[in-house]
Enzyme design. Structure first.
Site, mmCIF file in Angstrom:
data_model
loop_
_atom_site.group_PDB
_atom_site.id
_atom_site.type_symbol
_atom_site.label_atom_id
_atom_site.label_comp_id
_atom_site.label_asym_id
_atom_site.label_seq_id
_atom_site.Cartn_x
_atom_site.Cartn_y
_atom_site.Cartn_z
ATOM 1 N N GLY A 1 0.844 -1.192 0.000
ATOM 2 C CA GLY A 1 0.000 0.000 0.000
ATOM 3 C C GLY A 1 0.871 1.230 0.000
ATOM 4 O O GLY A 1 2.055 1.157 0.350
ATOM 5 N N CYS B 1 5.307 -6.115 1.654
ATOM 6 C CA CYS B 1 5.673 -4.698 1.652
ATOM 7 C C CYS B 1 4.987 -3.964 2.812
ATOM 8 O O CYS B 1 5.270 -4.259 3.965
ATOM 9 C CB CYS B 1 5.354 -4.100 0.282
ATOM 10 S SG CYS B 1 6.191 -2.547 -0.022
ATOM 11 N N TYR B 2 4.056 -3.044 2.547
ATOM 12 C CA TYR B 2 3.378 -2.334 3.646
ATOM 13 C C TYR B 2 2.738 -3.328 4.619
ATOM 14 O O TYR B 2 2.795 -3.147 5.840
ATOM 15 C CB TYR B 2 2.307 -1.407 3.053
ATOM 16 C CG TYR B 2 1.495 -0.671 4.096
ATOM 17 C CD1 TYR B 2 1.950 0.520 4.648
ATOM 18 C CD2 TYR B 2 0.259 -1.165 4.521
ATOM 19 C CE1 TYR B 2 1.212 1.196 5.615
ATOM 20 C CE2 TYR B 2 -0.489 -0.498 5.486
ATOM 21 C CZ TYR B 2 -0.004 0.687 6.021
ATOM 22 O OH TYR B 2 -0.747 1.349 6.970
ATOM 23 N N HIS C 1 7.912 -7.852 -3.859
ATOM 24 C CA HIS C 1 6.594 -8.231 -4.387
ATOM 25 C C HIS C 1 6.662 -9.554 -5.158
ATOM 26 O O HIS C 1 7.105 -9.570 -6.302
ATOM 27 C CB HIS C 1 6.074 -7.126 -5.308
ATOM 28 C CG HIS C 1 5.695 -5.895 -4.563
ATOM 29 N ND1 HIS C 1 4.442 -5.691 -4.050
ATOM 30 C CD2 HIS C 1 6.430 -4.814 -4.201
ATOM 31 C CE1 HIS C 1 4.406 -4.533 -3.405
ATOM 32 N NE2 HIS C 1 5.602 -3.987 -3.486
ATOM 33 N N GLU D 1 4.214 -11.102 -6.405
ATOM 34 C CA GLU D 1 3.107 -11.205 -7.362
ATOM 35 C C GLU D 1 3.421 -10.631 -8.737
ATOM 36 O O GLU D 1 2.711 -10.887 -9.689
ATOM 37 C CB GLU D 1 1.848 -10.534 -6.783
ATOM 38 C CG GLU D 1 1.886 -9.010 -6.650
ATOM 39 C CD GLU D 1 2.572 -8.498 -5.374
ATOM 40 O OE1 GLU D 1 3.315 -9.276 -4.744
ATOM 41 O OE2 GLU D 1 2.386 -7.324 -5.022
ATOM 42 N N SER E 1 -23.564 -8.143 -26.542
ATOM 43 C CA SER E 1 -22.815 -7.142 -27.301
ATOM 44 C C SER E 1 -21.881 -7.799 -28.308
ATOM 45 O O SER E 1 -21.299 -7.136 -29.145
ATOM 46 C CB SER E 1 -21.975 -6.306 -26.336
ATOM 47 O OG SER E 1 -20.934 -7.110 -25.804
ATOM 48 N N GLY F 1 -19.258 -9.227 -27.262
ATOM 49 C CA GLY F 1 -18.003 -9.327 -26.508
ATOM 50 C C GLY F 1 -17.986 -10.603 -25.703
ATOM 51 O O GLY F 1 -19.008 -11.276 -25.555
ATOM 52 N N ASP G 1 -17.611 -11.199 -22.442
ATOM 53 C CA ASP G 1 -18.318 -11.289 -21.161
ATOM 54 C C ASP G 1 -19.794 -11.621 -21.361
ATOM 55 O O ASP G 1 -20.335 -12.545 -20.742
ATOM 56 C CB ASP G 1 -18.188 -9.986 -20.358
ATOM 57 C CG ASP G 1 -16.743 -9.575 -20.166
ATOM 58 O OD1 ASP G 1 -15.872 -10.443 -20.327
ATOM 59 O OD2 ASP G 1 -16.490 -8.398 -19.873
ATOM 60 N N SER H 1 -21.187 -12.893 -23.921
ATOM 61 C CA SER H 1 -21.360 -14.204 -24.564
ATOM 62 C C SER H 1 -21.243 -15.333 -23.551
ATOM 63 O O SER H 1 -21.987 -16.315 -23.607
ATOM 64 C CB SER H 1 -20.312 -14.427 -25.653
ATOM 65 O OG SER H 1 -20.359 -13.394 -26.577
ATOM 66 N N LYS I 1 -10.953 -11.376 -15.954
ATOM 67 C CA LYS I 1 -11.161 -11.490 -17.407
ATOM 68 C C LYS I 1 -10.532 -12.773 -17.983
ATOM 69 O O LYS I 1 -11.151 -13.457 -18.793
ATOM 70 C CB LYS I 1 -10.539 -10.270 -18.090
ATOM 71 C CG LYS I 1 -10.819 -10.177 -19.564
ATOM 72 C CD LYS I 1 -11.998 -9.303 -19.795
ATOM 73 C CE LYS I 1 -12.366 -9.163 -21.247
ATOM 74 N NZ LYS I 1 -13.610 -8.396 -21.377
#
Ligand code: XMP
Length: 530
Positions: free
Chosen positions: A72, A99-100, A186, A188, A240, A242, A244, A246, A386
């Site tokens: 953070g 980290c933080y 980090h 990640e 649409s 797209g 998502d 679909s 996503k």
């Protein structure tokens, strides 16, 4: 349309019901909190982001197998710096502070934190002193990514050092009695190449997760849950084309088949032949009811004379809601509205139960629907990222062209046709855009780029064609690479490909005599031009 008041469905519990092991990320405002969650899910362990000040009691109720305290931007000594409930360290649940999060944890358990003379940002090399737990199976030294102003200056009796760098003596620490660990770097981010192994060691080794969370099982459970929730009533779903919407339609179709009605609003701002393509894809995969609303005139009318980007977006948003509502009203027994809301939307809007406060970002999402339309909402993707939605689409048998489609914004070509919109300008843009996308596909680079398109600039410039002077439009090509669409870099497309696209646009698209390539990254630019 049903006149019931929208009911809050506690869908946050949906994922929890399908998994017996979960890791929580307490978010202290880190730009990387979502990335941590994704990396944990890559270990096939379900992971949720929650607010940093969740009480230890509530955390215990959620029964996580592990807790990660994110990084953070604050300093632990600042007034009002975000804190966690210190009781959580006594729950007996393994904790990893990053980290933080590490500094906070260390301070709470007897260590001290100081401001470093110079902020450390970038690559560093850590030497590992203690291989057990987090560093099992790792080499003596490894590259890591650091980004911090403060660092730990003393760890007291309670902790032992696990790893250090030349400038950071406590790069990783472990509590001597509690299952509590911290690291200043980090794990990640991709700049820590062995970071996934470190997270694996924490989630599987230390927390004892089995890693049994699979999207396929999750989909089966979701389908079952949708069936129960919907019963014999009808669901409407905006389509649409797209990925998502679909995937939402595919899930609903599997769950309730003929009780599904889909609505496609053609706002006249779609790409070339897009309406036809969506209808074809849809009818190839579903036998459900599809209603297409041809609303081009209505949208062009409302956009007439408007060139201010925010005003364009607003008008498109309102027109979309009106069209959708009118069509939905004609579907007699519609009770539910299905939306393709994703996990980042839920997190960023602050809507998640126990989730972080609405601090991070308000997405400018236009082309969505307000919750107050009078339907009960179904949001089957609200626990997914996503890339997980794409994998789910593949599991559900959707074709590659749909699943791997680049995202397309709700306001469509309106935000790529700068200034005032006219049908003629949109047609020019459609032709140029088709060339950009087709050439990138032909070069085999579509999957390697995240989003590529053309932008029609409100600029005319002088050119020469044959022997004649021209005074025509300029088109910009935009192609970006990104993991999360919050930051992005421009794609290093080969010169030959750019040359081909440029030549084709100038030769084939009437009204264009100049092509530029947009080499701005986000930030400070954005992906779309408006
Ligand atoms: P920006 O331009 O903010 O875009 O860098 C980030 C991503 O969001 C998409 N985008 C939108 N999507 N409605 C949407 O559904 C919108 O109003 C909207 N505006 C931008 C953009 O295409 C990119 O993928």
């Amino acid at each position: 349309m049903s006149q019931t008041t929208p009911t809050e469905i506690d869908q946050e519990s949906a994922a929890d019901a399908f998994t017996d092991e979960c890791v929580l990320v307490l978010d202290f405002g880190s730009q990387y909190a979502q990335l941590i969650a994704r990396r944990v899910r890559e270990q096939n362990v379900y992971c949720r982001i929650v607010r940093h000040d969740l009480s230890a009691e509530r955390i215990a109720e959620l029964k996580p197998k592990g807790i990660i305290l994110s990084g953070g931007p604050a300093s632990v000594y600042e007034d009002g710096a975000p804190r966690c409930d210190p009781e959580l360290f006594r729950l007996g649940i393994p904790v990893l502070g990053i980290c933080y999060g590490m500094q906070l944890m260390c301070k709470a358990l007897g260590g001290s934190v100081d401001h470093t003379p110079s902020r450390e940002y970038g690559r560093a090399r850590v030497a590992i002193q203690e291989r057990r737990a987090l560093f099992e199976g790792l080499p003596d030294a490894m590259d890591v990514w650091m980004s911090h102003g403060d660092q730990i200056s003393g760890i007291g009796e309670a902790f032992q050092t696990m790893a250090s760098t030349d400038t950071c003596p406590y790069a990783a620490i472990a509590h001597r009695e509690l299952p509590v660990f911290g690291m200043q770097f980090h794990p990640e981010v991709t700049h820590t190449p062995l970071g996934s192994q470190v997270l694996h060691n924490f989630v599987i080794g230390v927390c004892g997760c089995e890693g049994t969370w699979h999207l396929g099982d999750f989909a089966d459970a979701l389908i079952e849950q949708i069936r129960k929730q919907v019963g014999s009533r009808r669901v409407i779903c905006g389509l649409s084309g797209g990925v998502d919407s679909s995937v939402v339609a595919a899930l609903l179709y599997k769950a309730i088949g003929p009780q599904l009605s889909c609505i496609l609003i053609d706002n006249g701002l779609l790409r070339k032949d897009e309406q036809g393509a969506v209808i074809t894809e849809f009818s190839n995969h579903f036998k459900a009811d599809l209603r297409v609303v041809n609303a081009e005139q209505r949208f062009l009318e409302t956009l007439k004379g408007i060139s201010e980007p925010q005003e364009k977006r607003k008008r498109i948003g309102y027109a979309f809601i009106d069209c959708f509502q009118e069509e939905a009203r004609s579907i007699e027994d519609a009770h539910f509205l299905a939306q393709g809301t994703l996990y980042p939307d839920v997190i960023e809007s602050g809507a998640a139960k126990d989730g972080p406060a609405a601090t991070i970002k308000l997405h400018h999402n236009v082309g969505g629907l307000p919750e107050k339309l009078g339907f009960e909402l179904i949001e089957p993707l609200r626990d997914l990222f996503k890339d997980e939605v794409r994998r789910l689409g593949e599991e559900l048998g959707l074709p590659e062209v749909l699943v791997w489609r680049h995202p397309f914004p709700g306001p469509g070509l309106a935000v790529r046709c700068l200034g005032e919109i006219t049908r003629e300008k949109l047609d020019v843009l459609r032709e140029a855009d088709e060339i950009v996308v087709n050439e990138i596909k032909a070069a085999g680079l579509y999957r390697q780029t995240s989003q590529a398109f053309a932008v029609l600039l409100p600029v005319q410039s002088v050119g020469v064609m044959g022997d004649a002077r021209t005074y025509d439009n300029a088109v910009a090509i935009r192609s970006v690479n990104t993991d999360d669409f919050m930051t992005a870099d421009w794609s290093r497309l080969p010169y030959d490909l750019l040359a081909k696209i440029s030549t084709r646009i100038i030769n084939e698209v009437k009204g264009v005599n100049r092509v530029c390539y947009d080499i701005s990254s986000k930030p400070p630019a954005t992906i779309e031009w408006e």
